[in-house]
Structure formats: structure tokens, C-alpha cells
Enzyme design. Structure first.
Site, PDB file in Angstrom:
ATOM      1  N   SER A 183       0.793  -1.227   0.000  1.00 20.12           N
ATOM      2  CA  SER A 183       0.000   0.000   0.000  1.00 20.12           C
ATOM      3  C   SER A 183       0.826   1.278   0.000  1.00 20.12           C
ATOM      4  O   SER A 183       0.341   2.321  -0.438  1.00 20.12           O
ATOM      5  CB  SER A 183      -0.942   0.007   1.206  1.00 20.12           C
ATOM      6  OG  SER A 183      -0.224  -0.058   2.421  1.00 20.12           O
ATOM      7  N   HIS A 211      -6.111  -3.708  -1.036  1.00 24.12           N
ATOM      8  CA  HIS A 211      -5.954  -2.606  -1.991  1.00 24.12           C
ATOM      9  C   HIS A 211      -6.133  -3.080  -3.440  1.00 24.12           C
ATOM     10  O   HIS A 211      -5.562  -2.488  -4.357  1.00 24.12           O
ATOM     11  CB  HIS A 211      -4.593  -1.948  -1.820  1.00 24.12           C
ATOM     12  CG  HIS A 211      -4.505  -1.066  -0.616  1.00 24.12           C
ATOM     13  ND1 HIS A 211      -4.913   0.249  -0.614  1.00 24.12           N
ATOM     14  CD2 HIS A 211      -4.065  -1.319   0.636  1.00 24.12           C
ATOM     15  CE1 HIS A 211      -4.720   0.771   0.579  1.00 24.12           C
ATOM     16  NE2 HIS A 211      -4.204  -0.150   1.359  1.00 24.12           N
ATOM     17  N   LYS A 242     -12.538  -0.113   1.815  1.00 28.58           N
ATOM     18  CA  LYS A 242     -11.837   0.612   0.751  1.00 28.58           C
ATOM     19  C   LYS A 242     -12.733   0.671  -0.483  1.00 28.58           C
ATOM     20  O   LYS A 242     -13.705   1.418  -0.488  1.00 28.58           O
ATOM     21  CB  LYS A 242     -10.472  -0.024   0.495  1.00 28.58           C
ATOM     22  CG  LYS A 242      -9.511   0.151   1.679  1.00 28.58           C
ATOM     23  CD  LYS A 242      -8.142  -0.412   1.412  1.00 28.58           C
ATOM     24  CE  LYS A 242      -7.143  -0.047   2.503  1.00 28.58           C
ATOM     25  NZ  LYS A 242      -7.509  -0.491   3.857  1.00 28.58           N
TER      26      LYS A 242
END
Length: 398
Positions: A183, A211, A242
Site C-alpha cells: 500500500s 488494496h 476501501k
């Protein structure tokens, strides 16, 4: 007698003086490609809102309806009286989306990663972990009594050496653990090579795909799908916080026996309150939207390439890659201070970004991490590049 406060105050002052202080800016409204802060309306380039669903009205409407039907909270853990049928529905939908037998929800992916290792591995086993793995993986591994080996980031040669050491030490179960996307760098794990080594050394593969899920790979199914190794990855963890709506919650998706064992033994699951009903309903809607967000994913790829091209032309140093995470580097001893000053100046210019420095990243490798969203336009990207240039030039002149 309070002997702790003076010591903490000294350390906090040192953090401020070295430019490593991590402040918090209040957003005066909902998350999105643009946000309101005390400084005014700003373009937002530092959220994990990859598909723009955090500010999308559809998950919010589903969450509102769930409040009336399901209530505000569960006041219980799952195995006592904290499981609604929609919790199991979301778990089945996640498993179907990712191509696993089942999945299990946690309060966060941090909890999922924190609880998985102690429940599945113990003395006599070995965990081989990438050095740049997320803090939640590091902490979860520390709670486990298995032998621990750390290999250099994405280095298959070093991974082979650590796997050899684990097998020579007589390990029973061996598991390779990696982020799908690192990340702070925006780089991908070399999953095909990792899976090849896993087969050679009879090891499991675990990927934290926080991610990537929802916007990377065919249909947004993440890095295993991107690299064509979905059937060779044994355990997937990820987040609902996310791309999948941006609220909270995490999951483990895996074979039935693994999921069943986590229901029996994973401490963050057994001893944490159930995920709130409104979050479950909103996340189900976000997952449904993400599954069909083909145009949004294509747009995200285009603007990511545009940002890299224009930042390179403006003379900025970016770590290589194609992910929507872009690490704009400010190396050296004064890098942390410079990155912080540039980020502050950019907010004055109407662009919200955040600087990262030690201990979040190694000393001397300060950066501003830019994260693009499908909700950003090409004009938004160009405005961000212009603000970077103006802020850098202004800081350099002082």
C-alpha cells in the site's frame, strides 16, 4: 505519581520537531472525490475510495433501509445471538465473487489478519512473510507460535531461501504470506512466482488483497485474478472499508475447513461485536455495484496512466507501477519535512493529499501517497499535477 506523561511529552515534541507529526484534518461532510474541510472545498487524492462508492448514494440508501429493517446494532458476538441472515448472505456473496467455498466477516481486515494465524498455525509450523506486509499481518503473525521467516520485498530468490530454511527445520505446515498490493509503494506482489514456489515447497499461499478487491483484475476480483492464479491461492483476506463502499469490516475467504476453524477459534471473531446491520446492507449493495463496474475500472486505469505521465514530465520521482496508488517520493534527511510542507501547501491550493514518513515508511523514504478514484475526472488529475508543481516550487523557494 504520574511518571509517564513527562516522558510522553518529550517524545511527542521530538516527533513534532523532526517533521514526523501525523495530524488529522476534519472533513465537513461525506467522503468523495471532493471534500469540504476547514480550508474549504478540496479535490481529495488520499482516500482508499477506488470506485467512488464511499460517497455513492446507492450503498447509503441500502444502509438507510437496513436501519428500519435490521436495527442499529447487534449487541452481541456472532455465535451468541449476533448473526442475522444478511450476515451469512454477505459471506456467501463474497465467496461467490472471489471464487472460494466460503468467507467469514470480521469487524475489520486488521482483525481478520490479527486472528487468522493463531487459529490456524502453531508450534511446528512456519510462516514466511514479505517484509513490507501490512502492520495487521505483522501483528497477527506475532501472536502465533509458529516459526517466523521474513523475506525481502517481492524477492523470489530470498523467498526460496526462507522456504528452504523452513523445510530444513522440519516445519509441518508452511504458509507464504503477502500483500497483493503493497500500500505504501503501489506495487504488486509477484504472485505467479510465489505460487510456483509454494507448489515446489508444498506451502500454502495467503494474500491480503485489501488494496485490490473490487477494482483490480477481471471483474474486480483482485490480484489473484489479475495474475491468473486464483485457484492457486489458498487464503484471501480483504476489507469492506476501501473500494467496497469504504465503511468498515473485513473478511477471510477460503476453503470450508479454514473458514469453519476460524469460526471456532479466531479470537477477534469470537470476542468482537457483530458487524453493524447497516454496514452489512450497504456493503452488499457496494459489492453488487463493484461486480458490474467495468467502465469505472477502465476509467481508473486511464487516469492512473495520465497521472504518472504528467507527474514524470513535471520532474517528480514516482515509484514504478500501474496501480491507482502513486508514491511521489521525497527522499533524504529533509524529505519528511519537505513532503509535509508540500502537502500543506497543496491543501491551500485546493488539493488534499497526505505526506507519509517514518515510522509508516522507512527513514529517508518520505512520500506523498496519491490515490486515484474512478470518481475523479481527467481535469481533476491535471489539477492535482498542477498543484504538486506549484507547491513544490513554492516550498523550494522558501
Amino acid at each position: 505519581m504520574d511518571t509517564l506523561t513527562p516522558k510522553l511529552e518529550t517524545t511527542l515534541q521530538e516527533i513534532r520537531e523532526t517533521g514526523l507529526w501525523k495530524g488529522e484534518r476534519e472533513i465537513l461532510g461525506r467522503q468523495g472525490s471532493h471534500v469540504e474541510t476547514a480550508a474549504g472545498r478540496s479535490l481529495n487524492f488520499c482516500a482508499n475510495n477506488y470506485l467512488g462508492l464511499a460517497g455513492d448514494p446507492r450503498p447509503a440508501e441500502a444502509a438507510k433501509a437496513a436501519l428500519d429493517r435490521w436495527g442499529f446494532g447487534m449487541s452481541s458476538v456472532r455465535f451468541i445471538c449476533g448473526t442475522q441472515d444478511q450476515h451469512r448472505a454477505l459471506e456467501r456473496e463474497i465467496a461467490e465473487f472471489l471464487g472460494t467455498e466460503d468467507s467469514i466477516l470480521f469487524s475489520s481486515c486488521f482483525d481478520a489478519n490479527g486472528g487468522i494465524f493463531e487459529a490456524l498455525f502453531g508450534p511446528g509450523d512456519a510462516i514466511v512473510s514479505d517484509e513490507l506486509n501490512h502492520a495487521s499481518l505483522i501483528d497477527g503473525i506475532r501472536l502465533c507460535k509458529a516459526a517466523r521467516h521474513r523475506y525481502r520485498n517481492a524477492n523470489l530468490e530470498d523467498l526460496r531461501a526462507k522456504l528452504t530454511a523452513a523445510r530444513e527445520a522440519g516445519a509441518d505446515q508452511v504458509v507464504i504470506v503477502t500483500d497483493g498490493v503493497f500500500s505504501m509503494d503501489g506495487s504488486y506482489a509477484p504472485l505467479p512466482g510465489i505460487c510456483d514456489l509454494a507448489e515446489e515447497f508444498r506451502a500454502l499461499v495467503m494474500v491480503d488483497d485489501s488494496h485490490a478487491t473490487g477494482f483490480v483484475g477481471e471483474g474486480g476480483r483482485g490480484t489473484p485474478e489479475l495474475f491468473g492464479v486464483r485457484e492457486r491461492v489458498d487464503i484471501l483476506t480483504g476489507t469492506l472499508g476501501k473500494a467496497l463502499g469504504g465503511a468498515s469490516g473485513g473478511y477471510v475467504a477460503a476453503g470450508q475447513a479454514i473458514v469453519d476453524m476460524l469460526r471456532q477459534k479466531a479470537r477477534p471473531y469470537l470476542f468482537s461485536n457483530t458487524l453493524a446491520p447497516a454496514v452489512v446492507a450497504g456493503s452488499r449493495e457496494a459489492l453488487r455495484i463493484a461486480a458490474g463496474a467495468h467502465a469505472e475500472r477502465e476509467h481508473l486505469v486511464r487516469i492512473a496512466a495520465l497521472f504518472r505521465e504528467r507527474m514524470g514530465a513535471a520532474g517528480f520521482e514516482l515509484l514504478p507501477g500501474t496501480h491507482p496508488i502513486h508514491a511521489v517520493m521525497f527522499p533524504g534527511e529533509d524529505g519528511a519535512r519537505t513532503a509535509g510542507a508540500v502537502a500543506a501547501r497543496m491543501l491551500d491550493l485546493g488539493v488534499y493529499v497526505t505526506a507519509f514518513s517514518f515510522p509508516v515508511v522507512p527513514r529517508g523514504k518520505a512520500r506523498i501517497r496519491v490515490q486515484l478514484s474512478a470518481a475523479h475526472s481527467e481535469d481533476d488529475v491535471l489539477a492535482c499535477v498542477e498543484a504538486f508543481t506549484r507547491a513544490r516550487d513554492g516550498v523550494s523557494a522558501t
